[in-house]
Design an enzyme around this catalytic site. Structure first.
Site, PDB file in Angstrom:
ATOM      1  N   ASP A 324      25.811  30.123  41.272  1.00 28.36           N
ATOM      2  CA  ASP A 324      26.900  31.092  41.385  1.00 28.36           C
ATOM      3  C   ASP A 324      27.492  31.318  40.005  1.00 28.36           C
ATOM      4  OD1 ASP A 324      27.027  31.840  44.056  1.00 28.36           O
ATOM      5  OD2 ASP A 324      28.095  30.017  44.617  1.00 28.36           O
ATOM      6  N   PHE A 393      49.657  41.255  45.542  1.00 29.07           N
ATOM      7  CA  PHE A 393      48.346  41.909  45.631  1.00 29.07           C
ATOM      8  C   PHE A 393      47.848  41.865  47.072  1.00 29.07           C
ATOM      9  CE2 PHE A 393      43.753  41.653  45.847  1.00 29.07           C
ATOM     10  CZ  PHE A 393      43.351  42.717  45.053  1.00 29.07           C
ATOM     11  N   THR A 397      45.590  47.526  49.003  1.00 24.67           N
ATOM     12  CA  THR A 397      46.161  48.290  47.880  1.00 24.67           C
ATOM     13  C   THR A 397      45.443  48.016  46.563  1.00 24.67           C
ATOM     14  OG1 THR A 397      47.773  46.541  47.404  1.00 24.67           O
ATOM     15  CG2 THR A 397      48.418  48.251  48.987  1.00 24.67           C
ATOM     16  N   LYS A 412      50.180  46.931  38.348  1.00 25.95           N
ATOM     17  CA  LYS A 412      48.925  46.651  37.643  1.00 25.95           C
ATOM     18  C   LYS A 412      47.866  46.385  38.708  1.00 25.95           C
ATOM     19  CE  LYS A 412      49.132  41.603  36.936  1.00 25.95           C
ATOM     20  NZ  LYS A 412      50.350  41.276  37.695  1.00 25.95           N
ATOM     21  N   ASP A 539      27.594  29.539  52.903  1.00 25.69           N
ATOM     22  CA  ASP A 539      26.524  29.017  52.036  1.00 25.69           C
ATOM     23  C   ASP A 539      25.576  28.091  52.797  1.00 25.69           C
ATOM     24  OD1 ASP A 539      27.303  30.242  49.615  1.00 25.69           O
ATOM     25  OD2 ASP A 539      28.821  28.708  49.269  1.00 25.69           O
TER      26      ASP A 539
END
Length: 697
Positions: A324, A393, A397, A412, A539
């Site tokens: 990863d 956040f 949006t 931001k 995983d």
């Protein structure tokens, strides 16, 4: 004012020194205990029921019994003195004891680790929540899969489980050795908890995921004690070859008297036994089990739990590693790298509004923006941001920010999201916004647009930094013939940049967890052995599909059950070290096998002339070492054959030093060191022993 500070520092240093000295003393005591126990086990393992599991050393033990019996049955037809039989029998006894000691020493280290793990399996009680809501205290041994348990601060987690409610700091030092507590919370990939660990803050509710005897610690104890250890396919194959050689030489020695009778002379039984022991590969036969056990032990010391020796060996044969990007190749925390103003704006304006939007943002990205602005000495009004209303956040949006008390809205976030937000308020978009965003993406970064109401000021360049030394480590893997493949959810442009910077061979962009299985299968279809790391439930299928699946201890139960290795430190980059340990195990076994077989050449030159010179004088030409007498030659070869085993125990336990290089270079190097060395060392050793033995006979 300075004196108290100096004294305090001195005291701290002295206490640290005493602590280190105590640890050293404890380690020495433990080593002495392990050695003492191994010496006792060396005699216990003389039991034929135990010895028959190692056919080579079983033959040596039978030889010891035969020569011991001959020592007490004087024969007028014997051509050797009486003391010779007893001497040979004692040498053979010590040969077997040394081999048993090597195995017992390797097992003892595992048992010592198991004892420390058992310390965490004390009498623990659990607060079980019944269906009617009542809380009942029961013993941890009475817990069953599916039970709901509440664990409070200062309490031991009674058994393996998953957090279904709450958040807490958990001390996992009993398992991982790491003193820093880790956060466990409900949901996500960090909900798994291990029995024997302790909650150091807050309270959590867990659902038990294992029955008694099936917990993670139970598995660890079983594995490190060797109770669950099974011989690997390579070990079985090598053991079969060595046993076949032993059988062939046994037939040769048994039929040899027919040949010597035809020539008109007889060979004493003790000499025939000595010949057989010198012919068969006793060195590797005596060390083979110890090498396998020590290989597992080295992985365990590296804080990796291997579910089988087969997994460790498979790591040594790996051709492809699936990695990863986030957390493995890169640090995983995107940090503010630079600020890019757009239009006619200045970097000071961008920095000011970027900082204001980040004051209440507790994410690593938000913290890094504040740190970057401070390092650039850009001023901003922190107070108005703290008085505002934070806008977190959200996936919908794709931006965050703050609504100030005067009505100003600072945001931001993702380029497209912020542009759409600005346009919805009637704002104009500077022409160079997309151009600079593309530039950041091409360099492997993540662009965040900074806007205030309907005006865009610039971009924050977030960079996920590649871990130091990764390029060099991947180059080492390349020298070993191992291909590296980076899987990332980034767009192809960003993925290509990171791949180039890190030095991986290939990359898969916009990769979803299910895509990893396709990558693994594609490599396996080419005949490759594949290793990968993972920690999430998504995983688990890929970890199960991979030849070596390394799950993180901090991950989910599903991931740990699917993998054949678990990293207790939860460090994905450790897969590279695991591959090195696997190769070291295979190299150690191969090198000592080469050394053992090469040893026989010198022993032939010692014992064969000693047996046949009297009947066939021409055989004296083979006595190139000019050994004192036939009897001293036989005894010298046997003594060397015995003492070489304990001398090689440190090498078998520690493993051969491994340096990344191609397979051909590795083969040439080992043949030179252990092949040629295996021929030269016995010549010198047998000659020196003969000179000493010659003084007494």
């Amino acid at each position: 004012m300075m004196r108290p500070v100096v004294v305090k520092e001195k005291r701290v240093n002295e206490s640290q020194i005493h602590a280190v000295e105590d640890e050293v003393r404890q380690a020495k005591t433990m080593d002495r205990d392990i050695v003492t126990h191994a010496m006792k086990q060396s005699f216990a393992k003389l039991n034929p029921k135990v010895m028959i599991k190692n056919p080579i050393m079983f033959v040596v033990e039978i030889g010891f019994i035969i020569t011991l019996i001959l020592s007490f049955l004087p024969s007028s037809s014997s051509s050797v003195p009486g003391w010779f039989n007893i001497t040979v029998s004692l040498i053979l006894l010590f040969t077997v004891l040394f081999a048993n000691f090597a195995e017992a020493l390797a097992e003892g280290r595992g048992k010592a680790q198991a004892d420390s793990l058992k310390q965490s399996k004390k009498d623990v009680f659990a607060n079980v929540v019944k269906e009617n809501g009542d809380i009942v205290q029961v013993s941890a041994t009475d817990l069953r899969k599916g039970d709901i348990v509440i664990v409070k601060q200062g309490e031991m987690i009674p058994n393996d489980g998953e957090v279904i409610k709450g958040l807490a700091s958990v001390d996992e030092s009993a398992i991982t050795g790491e003193s820093a507590p880790v956060i466990k919370e409900a949901g996500g990939d960090f909900c798994s908890v291990t029995g024997g660990t302790m909650v150091v803050s807050d309270e959590i509710t867990i659902v038990i995921t294992s029955n008694p005897g099936e917990s993670f610690i139970d598995k660890m104890i079983s594995l490190v004690e060797g109770a669950a250890r099974q011989k690997t396919p390579n070990e079985i194959a090598l053991n079969t070859v060595l046993t076949s050689l032993t059988l062939i030489f046994l037939i040769v020695v048994v039929t040899l008297p027919i040949f010597t009778n035809y020539l008109g002379f007889q060979i004493d039984t003790a000499v025939l036994v000595a010949l057989l022991v010198c012919l068969i590969p006793t060195t590797i036969g005596g060390l083979l089990s110890a090498i396998g056990i020590a290989g597992m032990d080295r992985v365990t010391k590296f804080n990796v739990l291997a579910m089988s020796g087969k997994a460790v060996e498979a790591a040594g044969d790996i051709n492809t590693i699936i990695l990863d990007k986030t957390g493995t190749i890169t640090f995983g925390n995107r940090m503010a790298h630079t600020l890019l103003p757009v239009g006619n704006e200045t970097i000071e304006q961008v920095g000011k509004w970027a900082a204001i939007s980040s004051v209440l943002d507790e994410t690593p990205e938000g913290r890094s923006v504040i740190e970057y602005v401070q390092t650039k000495s850009i001023s901003y009004n922190r107070e108005i941001a703290e008085q505002g209303e934070f806008v977190p956040f959200k996936a919908e949006t794709r931006m965050s920010g703050v609504d100030l008390q005067d009505g100003t809205k600072v945001r931001k976030g993702a380029v497209g999201a912020v542009i759409e937000w600005v346009q919805s308020q009637g704002g104009m978009i500077p022409k160079d916004v997309n151009q600079k965003a593309d530039l950041i993406s091409k360099e492997g970064g993540t662009p965040l647009v900074v806007a205030v109401d309907n005006r865009i000021y610039g971009l924050i360049y977030l960079k996920d930094t590649v871990k130091p030394g990764m390029r060099e480590r991947f180059e080492q893997l390349r020298q070993m013939g191992i291909k590296t493949v980076m899987c990332t959810g980034d767009n192809p442009l960003t993925a290509a940049t990171i791949a180039k910077e890190a030095g991986v061979d290939e990359f898969v962009a916009e990769c979803k967890p299910e895509d990893k299985i396709a990558v693994i299968k594609a490599e396996q279809d080419k005949g490759k052995l594949v290793a990968m790391t993972g920690d999430g439930t998504n995983d688990a299928p890929a970890l199960a599909q991979a030849d070596v699946g390394l799950a993180m201890n901090s991950g989910t139960t599903a991931a740990k059950e699917a993998a054949n290795m678990i990293d207790l430190d939860s460090n994905p980059t450790k897969i590279i070290e695991v591959v090195g340990i696997g190769k070291q195990l295979l190299m150690t076994r191969g090198a000592l096998t080469t050394f053992s077989i090469a040893n026989d050449i010198a022993k032939y030159f010692a014992i064969i002339p000693a047996m046949f010179t009297l009947a066939i004088p021409q055989m004296e030409a083979l006595n190139i070492m000019k050994l004192t007498s036939p009897l001293s030659a036989i005894l010298s070869a046997l003594i060397f054959n015995a003492v070489i085993i304990p001398l090689l125990i440190p090498l078998a336990m520690k493993g051969i030093a491994y340096k990344p290089m191609s397979s051909n270079a590795l083969l040439s190097r080992n043949l030179l060191i252990y092949g040629l060395g295996g021929v030269i060392v016995p010549f010198i050793g047998i000659k020196v022993i003969d000179m000493i033995v010659g003084l007494f006979i």
